[in-house]
Design an enzyme around this catalytic site. Structure first.
Site, short mmCIF file in Angstrom:
data_model
loop_
_atom_site.label_atom_id
_atom_site.label_comp_id
_atom_site.label_asym_id
_atom_site.label_seq_id
_atom_site.Cartn_x
_atom_site.Cartn_y
_atom_site.Cartn_z
CB CYS A 61 -1.07 -0.03 1.39
SG CYS A 61 0.01 0.18 2.75
CG HIS A 180 -0.08 -4.95 15.91
ND1 HIS A 180 0.23 -3.76 15.50
CD2 HIS A 180 0.18 -5.75 14.80
CE1 HIS A 180 0.40 -3.94 14.12
NE2 HIS A 180 0.42 -5.13 13.68
CD GLU A 182 -2.31 0.51 13.51
OE1 GLU A 182 -3.42 0.95 13.83
OE2 GLU A 182 -1.94 -0.27 12.95
CB THR A 251 -5.30 1.42 10.59
OG1 THR A 251 -3.80 0.69 10.61
CG2 THR A 251 -5.03 2.58 11.43
CB CYS A 289 -5.70 1.27 7.08
SG CYS A 289 -4.78 1.20 5.60
CB SER A 319 1.14 -9.00 8.28
OG SER A 319 0.55 -8.28 7.42
CB SER A 320 -2.65 -6.78 11.99
OG SER A 320 -3.80 -6.86 12.25
CG ASN A 321 -2.37 -6.14 6.04
OD1 ASN A 321 -2.45 -6.66 4.94
ND2 ASN A 321 -1.08 -5.54 6.70
#
Length: 415
Positions: A61, A180, A182, A251, A289, A319-321
């Site tokens: 991204c 996490h 973030e 996000t 996000c 990686s969360s997403n």
């Protein structure tokens, strides 16, 4: 208190001269002509009984690209200086290993805090895309290091929101993963240095329902604090600090789940204080996000409209997403979450991340030996070259070189 050192002069790393070199270097490391060809030709490739269909949105991204660009720029501009990175720039092992190979050292966490003891004011510190806790930022500033901040703008939007909640004396309920980076950075901005402001992190709907029951009926305070140990602010008291709440989120969570968290907490507040008093006790704001949502929407479209035999999700296991993309597939078809092409051991065996066991497992006979349609997507921190290597490996299992499938008229040279 010792005097705070004079802060280093701000340096513009994104000058045309620097960025032309950086972009060429980044492209050489992560670009994929094969992926570009697939994007230009309907996201589909068929040969040897294998059809690969790429989701319409996947991979890097803007926030990730910007973070990588700044890290590469720092390596160029600050040659001769020691350059350190707080943990990982993004959650992708290939990218982080590349930065290490470029001489950027990684600062590790010790008991939940980065070890900054070896830093001096002559050093450069890179802040990762998901930001850093405010206490860490203050300590780096006290040392006087040159800071290269790659924090994503979407993350900073959430920080703005929880600061507003704090000023209005609302507790921030953060839908996210308390461990996490973030979420830890966001939570640190929901409190003041003098102890004012509070937060609570809820991971899923089960935890949300527990909180909602407490809002409605009260409960056992000690049990509540045990359940959310490590996920609440110092001095958090559920009997006082759940009276006025504002919802925010990490996000990269699933939008639908965050929206459901908001709905359930709002209903609990209305049940406790009355709908007419909602504005005095509840706040919410959409801070998912856009890139995360775009990738989730693209995968949903792929799952709905294509007849897939299996799904491969490529990206870092932390990686969360990317994990949420894998979650979307698991309940609907055979789904394999892999870090890179090396995990495709053979047509019979695949080594992949099991979300429920939180470990790599081997699945046998994963790839049908007849015609098969495979969906592929990747998280926002996964570079295109890793996706290409995965696709190449799949076709190698059928004895096919992907290069031979690309028309000679295709404008991009040598694959």
């Amino acid at each position: 208190m010792p005097a705070v050192p004079t802060q280093p002069q701000k340096i513009n790393l994104r000058t045309p001269q620097v960025m032309s070199v950086v972009q060429a270097q980044v492209e050489s490391h992560y670009r994929s002509p094969l992926v570009e060809f697939l994007r230009a030709s309907g996201h589909r490739l068929s040969a040897g009984g294998i059809t690969v269909i790429l989701a319409k949105a996947f991979g890097f991204c803007y926030g990730v690209e910007r973070a990588i660009d700044l890290a590469y720029a720092a390596a160029k501009v600050f040659q001769g200086k020691r350059i350190f990175l707080l943990g990982e720039i993004i959650h992708n092992p290939e990218v982080n290993d590349q930065l290490t190979a470029m001489g950027i050292e990684r600062l590790r966490e010790v008991e939940g805090r980065y070890d900054l003891s070896g830093l001096t004011r002559d050093d450069v510190v890179i802040i990762p895309a998901f930001g850093a806790e405010i206490q860490t930022m203050h300590r780096i500033q006290e040392i006087g290091c040159q800071v290269v901040d790659t924090t994503c703008g979407d993350v900073m939007t959430v920080w703005k929101r929880v600061r507003q909640y704090r000023r209005e004396n609302f507790t921030s309920i953060i839908h996210g993963k308390a461990w996490h980076e973030e979420t830890k950075a966001t939570a640190s901005r929901a409190v003041c240095e003098d102890g004012g402001g509070h937060y609570l992190v809820v991971y899923d709907l089960e935890e949300t329902d527990y909180v909602c029951d407490y809002i409605r009926y009260g409960g056992n305070k000690e049990e509540f604090l045990r359940k959310f140990e490590g996920a609440v602010s110092p001095g958090f008291d559920p009997d006082r600090h759940l009276e006025r709440v504002g919802v925010a989120n990490q996000t990269t969570m699933m939008r639908g789940e965050t929206e459901e968290v908001q709905r359930r907490i709002q209903r609990a507040i209305e049940d406790r204080y009355g709908k007419e008093n909602l504005s005095q006790h509840f706040r919410s704001f959409d801070t998912i996000c856009g890139a995360t949502q775009e990738r989730q929407d693209a995968l949903e479209e792929l799952l709905r409209h294509e007849k897939l035999d299996l799904l491969i999700v490529v990206g870092g296991y932390n990686s969360s997403n990317t994990s949420h993309l894998a979650e979307m597939g698991v309940s609907r078809l055979p789904t394999y979450f892999i870090k890179n092409a090396e995990k495709l051991l053979s047509p019979q065996r695949i080594l992949h991340w099991d979300l429920s066991k939180r470990q790599e497992v081997i699945t046998e006979d994963w790839l049908p030996d007849q015609e098969v349609t495979i969906g592929i997507t990747a998280g926002a921190s996964c570079p295109n070259n890793v996706i290409e290597e995965t696709i190449r490996r799949l076709y190698e299992f059928r004895g096919i070189r992907v290069d031979s499938l690309i028309p000679k008229t295709w404008p991009i040279k040598a694959l």
